[in-house]
Design an enzyme around this catalytic site. Structure first.
Site, PDB file in Angstrom:
ATOM      1  N   SER A   1       3.256  -8.320   6.208  1.00 27.79           N
ATOM      2  CA  SER A   1       2.751  -7.469   5.137  1.00 27.79           C
ATOM      3  C   SER A   1       3.946  -6.841   4.421  1.00 27.79           C
ATOM      4  O   SER A   1       4.703  -6.062   5.009  1.00 27.79           O
ATOM      5  CB  SER A   1       1.855  -6.366   5.709  1.00 27.79           C
ATOM      6  OG  SER A   1       1.635  -5.406   4.708  1.00 27.79           O
TER       7      SER A   1
ATOM      8  N   HIS B   1       1.373 -11.298   3.098  1.00 23.78           N
ATOM      9  CA  HIS B   1       0.201 -10.442   2.893  1.00 23.78           C
ATOM     10  C   HIS B   1       0.602  -9.329   1.922  1.00 23.78           C
ATOM     11  O   HIS B   1       1.567  -8.598   2.177  1.00 23.78           O
ATOM     12  CB  HIS B   1      -0.237  -9.874   4.246  1.00 23.78           C
ATOM     13  CG  HIS B   1      -1.447  -9.010   4.198  1.00 23.78           C
ATOM     14  ND1 HIS B   1      -2.732  -9.515   4.263  1.00 23.78           N
ATOM     15  CD2 HIS B   1      -1.583  -7.667   4.100  1.00 23.78           C
ATOM     16  CE1 HIS B   1      -3.594  -8.518   4.214  1.00 23.78           C
ATOM     17  NE2 HIS B   1      -2.921  -7.382   4.106  1.00 23.78           N
TER      18      HIS B   1
ATOM     19  N   ASP C   1      -0.546  -5.968  -0.016  1.00 21.31           N
ATOM     20  CA  ASP C   1      -1.515  -4.873   0.019  1.00 21.31           C
ATOM     21  C   ASP C   1      -1.556  -4.138  -1.305  1.00 21.31           C
ATOM     22  O   ASP C   1      -0.573  -3.508  -1.698  1.00 21.31           O
ATOM     23  CB  ASP C   1      -1.121  -3.883   1.127  1.00 21.31           C
ATOM     24  CG  ASP C   1      -1.404  -4.435   2.499  1.00 21.31           C
ATOM     25  OD1 ASP C   1      -2.562  -4.829   2.743  1.00 21.31           O
ATOM     26  OD2 ASP C   1      -0.479  -4.493   3.324  1.00 21.31           O
TER      27      ASP C   1
ATOM     28  N   MET D   1      -3.241  -1.130  -3.430  1.00 20.34           N
ATOM     29  CA  MET D   1      -3.956   0.135  -3.191  1.00 20.34           C
ATOM     30  C   MET D   1      -4.055   0.937  -4.483  1.00 20.34           C
ATOM     31  O   MET D   1      -3.082   1.010  -5.238  1.00 20.34           O
ATOM     32  CB  MET D   1      -3.183   0.966  -2.168  1.00 20.34           C
ATOM     33  CG  MET D   1      -2.946   0.244  -0.865  1.00 20.34           C
ATOM     34  SD  MET D   1      -1.936   1.260   0.225  1.00 20.34           S
ATOM     35  CE  MET D   1      -1.874   0.203   1.658  1.00 20.34           C
TER      36      MET D   1
ATOM     37  N   HIS E   1      -4.669  -8.565  -0.607  1.00 19.92           N
ATOM     38  CA  HIS E   1      -5.670  -7.682   0.000  1.00 19.92           C
ATOM     39  C   HIS E   1      -5.924  -6.512  -0.944  1.00 19.92           C
ATOM     40  O   HIS E   1      -5.089  -5.619  -1.069  1.00 19.92           O
ATOM     41  CB  HIS E   1      -5.111  -7.208   1.360  1.00 19.92           C
ATOM     42  CG  HIS E   1      -5.978  -6.234   2.078  1.00 19.92           C
ATOM     43  ND1 HIS E   1      -5.521  -5.505   3.156  1.00 19.92           N
ATOM     44  CD2 HIS E   1      -7.277  -5.863   1.906  1.00 19.92           C
ATOM     45  CE1 HIS E   1      -6.492  -4.733   3.607  1.00 19.92           C
ATOM     46  NE2 HIS E   1      -7.562  -4.925   2.857  1.00 19.92           N
TER      47      HIS E   1
ATOM     48  N   MET F   1      -7.410  -3.205  -1.830  1.00 22.56           N
ATOM     49  CA  MET F   1      -8.013  -1.963  -1.339  1.00 22.56           C
ATOM     50  C   MET F   1      -8.285  -1.109  -2.570  1.00 22.56           C
ATOM     51  O   MET F   1      -7.575  -0.142  -2.861  1.00 22.56           O
ATOM     52  CB  MET F   1      -7.061  -1.277  -0.349  1.00 22.56           C
ATOM     53  CG  MET F   1      -7.003  -1.994   0.987  1.00 22.56           C
ATOM     54  SD  MET F   1      -5.560  -1.568   1.959  1.00 22.56           S
ATOM     55  CE  MET F   1      -4.407  -2.741   1.267  1.00 22.56           C
TER      56      MET F   1
ATOM     57  N   MET G   1      -9.987  -4.958   9.632  1.00 21.18           N
ATOM     58  CA  MET G   1      -8.979  -3.890   9.660  1.00 21.18           C
ATOM     59  C   MET G   1      -8.960  -3.265  11.054  1.00 21.18           C
ATOM     60  O   MET G   1      -9.990  -2.832  11.569  1.00 21.18           O
ATOM     61  CB  MET G   1      -9.312  -2.798   8.630  1.00 21.18           C
ATOM     62  CG  MET G   1      -9.186  -3.223   7.173  1.00 21.18           C
ATOM     63  SD  MET G   1      -7.619  -3.993   6.741  1.00 21.18           S
ATOM     64  CE  MET G   1      -6.440  -2.703   7.175  1.00 21.18           C
TER      65      MET G   1
ATOM     66  N   GLY H   1      -4.486   2.025   4.147  1.00 20.24           N
ATOM     67  CA  GLY H   1      -3.797   3.000   3.300  1.00 20.24           C
ATOM     68  C   GLY H   1      -2.308   3.083   3.615  1.00 20.24           C
ATOM     69  O   GLY H   1      -1.503   3.279   2.717  1.00 20.24           O
ATOM     70  N   PHE H   2      -1.985   2.916   4.885  1.00 13.95           N
ATOM     71  CA  PHE H   2      -0.585   3.081   5.279  1.00 13.95           C
ATOM     72  C   PHE H   2      -0.197   2.081   6.366  1.00 13.95           C
ATOM     73  O   PHE H   2      -1.016   1.765   7.234  1.00 13.95           O
ATOM     74  CB  PHE H   2      -0.344   4.500   5.813  1.00 13.95           C
ATOM     75  CG  PHE H   2      -0.669   5.555   4.800  1.00 13.95           C
ATOM     76  CD1 PHE H   2       0.286   5.946   3.866  1.00 13.95           C
ATOM     77  CD2 PHE H   2      -1.934   6.106   4.738  1.00 13.95           C
ATOM     78  CE1 PHE H   2      -0.023   6.903   2.897  1.00 13.95           C
ATOM     79  CE2 PHE H   2      -2.258   7.059   3.769  1.00 13.95           C
ATOM     80  CZ  PHE H   2      -1.297   7.456   2.847  1.00 13.95           C
TER      81      PHE H   2
ATOM     82  N   GLY I   1       2.330   1.144   9.644  1.00 13.12           N
ATOM     83  CA  GLY I   1       2.910   1.896  10.751  1.00 13.12           C
ATOM     84  C   GLY I   1       1.936   2.687  11.594  1.00 13.12           C
ATOM     85  O   GLY I   1       2.349   3.538  12.372  1.00 13.12           O
TER      86      GLY I   1
ATOM     87  N   ASP J   1      -5.643  -7.007  10.649  1.00 12.92           N
ATOM     88  CA  ASP J   1      -4.648  -6.274   9.862  1.00 12.92           C
ATOM     89  C   ASP J   1      -4.514  -4.828  10.332  1.00 12.92           C
ATOM     90  O   ASP J   1      -5.466  -4.054  10.216  1.00 12.92           O
ATOM     91  CB  ASP J   1      -5.108  -6.322   8.389  1.00 12.92           C
ATOM     92  CG  ASP J   1      -4.130  -5.716   7.413  1.00 12.92           C
ATOM     93  OD1 ASP J   1      -3.049  -5.286   7.835  1.00 12.92           O
ATOM     94  OD2 ASP J   1      -4.462  -5.689   6.209  1.00 12.92           O
ATOM     95  N   GLY J   2      -3.334  -4.482  10.829  1.00 15.30           N
ATOM     96  CA  GLY J   2      -3.038  -3.089  11.141  1.00 15.30           C
ATOM     97  C   GLY J   2      -2.619  -2.853  12.581  1.00 15.30           C
ATOM     98  O   GLY J   2      -3.350  -3.181  13.516  1.00 15.30           O
ATOM     99  N   GLY J   3      -1.406  -2.355  12.739  1.00 18.02           N
ATOM    100  CA  GLY J   3      -0.938  -1.944  14.072  1.00 18.02           C
ATOM    101  C   GLY J   3      -0.628  -3.085  15.023  1.00 18.02           C
ATOM    102  O   GLY J   3      -0.550  -2.877  16.236  1.00 18.02           O
TER     103      GLY J   3
ATOM    104  N   GLY K   1       3.035  -5.774   9.509  1.00 17.61           N
ATOM    105  CA  GLY K   1       3.884  -5.096   8.533  1.00 17.61           C
ATOM    106  C   GLY K   1       5.114  -4.510   9.166  1.00 17.61           C
ATOM    107  O   GLY K   1       6.166  -5.150   9.280  1.00 17.61           O
TER     108      GLY K   1
HETATM  109  C1  DX5 Z   1      -2.936  -1.094   5.773  1.00 20.26           C
HETATM  110  C2  DX5 Z   1      -2.555  -2.446   5.220  1.00 20.26           C
HETATM  111  C3  DX5 Z   1      -1.819  -3.290   6.188  1.00 20.26           C
HETATM  112  C4  DX5 Z   1      -0.523  -2.700   6.632  1.00 20.26           C
HETATM  113  C5  DX5 Z   1      -0.149  -3.318   7.943  1.00 20.26           C
HETATM  114  O1  DX5 Z   1      -3.551  -0.378   4.787  1.00 20.26           O
HETATM  115  O2  DX5 Z   1      -3.715  -3.161   4.798  1.00 20.26           O
HETATM  116  O3  DX5 Z   1      -1.641  -4.620   5.720  1.00 20.26           O
HETATM  117  O4  DX5 Z   1       0.507  -2.885   5.711  1.00 20.26           O
HETATM  118  O5  DX5 Z   1       0.992  -2.685   8.373  1.00 20.26           O
HETATM  119  P1  DX5 Z   1       1.299  -2.395   9.906  1.00 20.26           P
HETATM  120  O6  DX5 Z   1       1.485  -3.741  10.542  1.00 20.26           O
HETATM  121  O7  DX5 Z   1       2.519  -1.585   9.841  1.00 20.26           O
HETATM  122  O8  DX5 Z   1       0.091  -1.692  10.461  1.00 20.26           O
HETATM  123 ZN    ZN Z   2      -3.585  -5.429   4.351  1.00 20.22          ZN
END
Ligand code: DX5
Ligand code: ZN
Length: 215
Positions: A7, A32, A34, A36, A65, A67, A136, A141-142, A144, A174-176, A196
């Site tokens: 990401s 990927h 993102d 927003m 993606h 959002m 998700m 949104g963020f 990390g 997606d995420g963490g 990411g």
């Molecule tokens: C969150 C995004 C993710 C994010 C993943 O809103 O959709 O794609 O960038 O980042 P990590 O891997 O750091 O959770």
């Molecule tokens: Zn994403």
């Protein structure tokens, strides 16, 4: 054999071209991206012009993606910018058929996403019309944030539905996600891991990529 989709949100935007070239060097599968809007999610990222910039830097599959509260306004601009797939959220379009059809007619792959607090059952009836389901595993949104463990069961429910209905839909998560929990996520049923911060902060991006691809 899972795919890895770094990401770009986790990349160093001061050295964006180098970061993109590095994802190519290590053999990442997709990128990927993102998007927003500061409304559907409490953050703003980037728009079609950056996607175009990235598209000019690589032949990689660009997984966009959205959002956004009104994603349909931007399907065409992102496809024109070089998106290879467009994913939007079921929370903004609980009847997503029409929008999946519009994306398909623009000539790219279709994706449907859902937030951690949206009932997984809501997306199941539409999976046959989507190339990808993006689950998700953090609130969007963020980058990390910490992986929400309950996502594992949701991944398994979706994967079981896909298998029992003989669908071709791929499950992306997606995420963490990081090198430690990647195997669990794939075992639960993920085909594609969006990573990411753990990718861009990794001291050995090549090893992480190979590890995910070996799962
Ligand atoms: C969150 C995004 C993710 C994010 C993943 O809103 O959709 O794609 O960038 O980042 P990590 O891997 O750091 O959770
Ligand atoms: Zn994403």
């Amino acid at each position: 054999m899972a795919k890895i989709a770094p990401s770009i949100l986790g990349a160093d935007f001061g050295h964006l071209a180098e970061e993109i070239h590095d994802t190519v060097r290590v053999g990442a599968d997709w990128l990927h991206l993102d998007i927003m809007d500061g409304h559907f999610v409490p953050n703003i990222s980037f728009g079609p012009s950056i996607v175009k910039t990235i598209d000019n830097l690589t032949d990689k599959f660009l997984d966009v993606h959205l959002m956004l509260s009104e994603p349909e306004k931007y399907f065409e601009p992102f496809v024109k910018a070089g998106a290879d797939s467009i994913t939007f959220h079921i929370e903004v379009h609980p009847q997503p058929m029409k929008f999946l059809e519009i994306i398909k007619n623009l000539g790219v792959k279709t994706g449907l996403s859902l937030n951690p607090d949206t009932d997984i059952e809501k997306v199941l009836p539409y999976l046959e019309y989507a190339d990808f389901l993006l689950i998700m595993s953090v609130f969007p949104g963020f980058g990390g944030q910490e992986f929400i463990e309950k996502s594992l069961e949701r991944i398994t429910v979706a994967k079981k539905y896909i298998i029992s209905n003989n669908l071709k839909t791929k499950v992306a998560v997606d995420g963490g996600i990081n090198g430690e929990n990647a195997a669990q996520v794939v075992t639960a049923g993920a085909d594609v891991l969006v990573i990411g911060s753990a990718f861009f902060k990794s001291s050995d991006r090549y090893a992480l990529t190979k590890k995910v691809q070996s799962l």
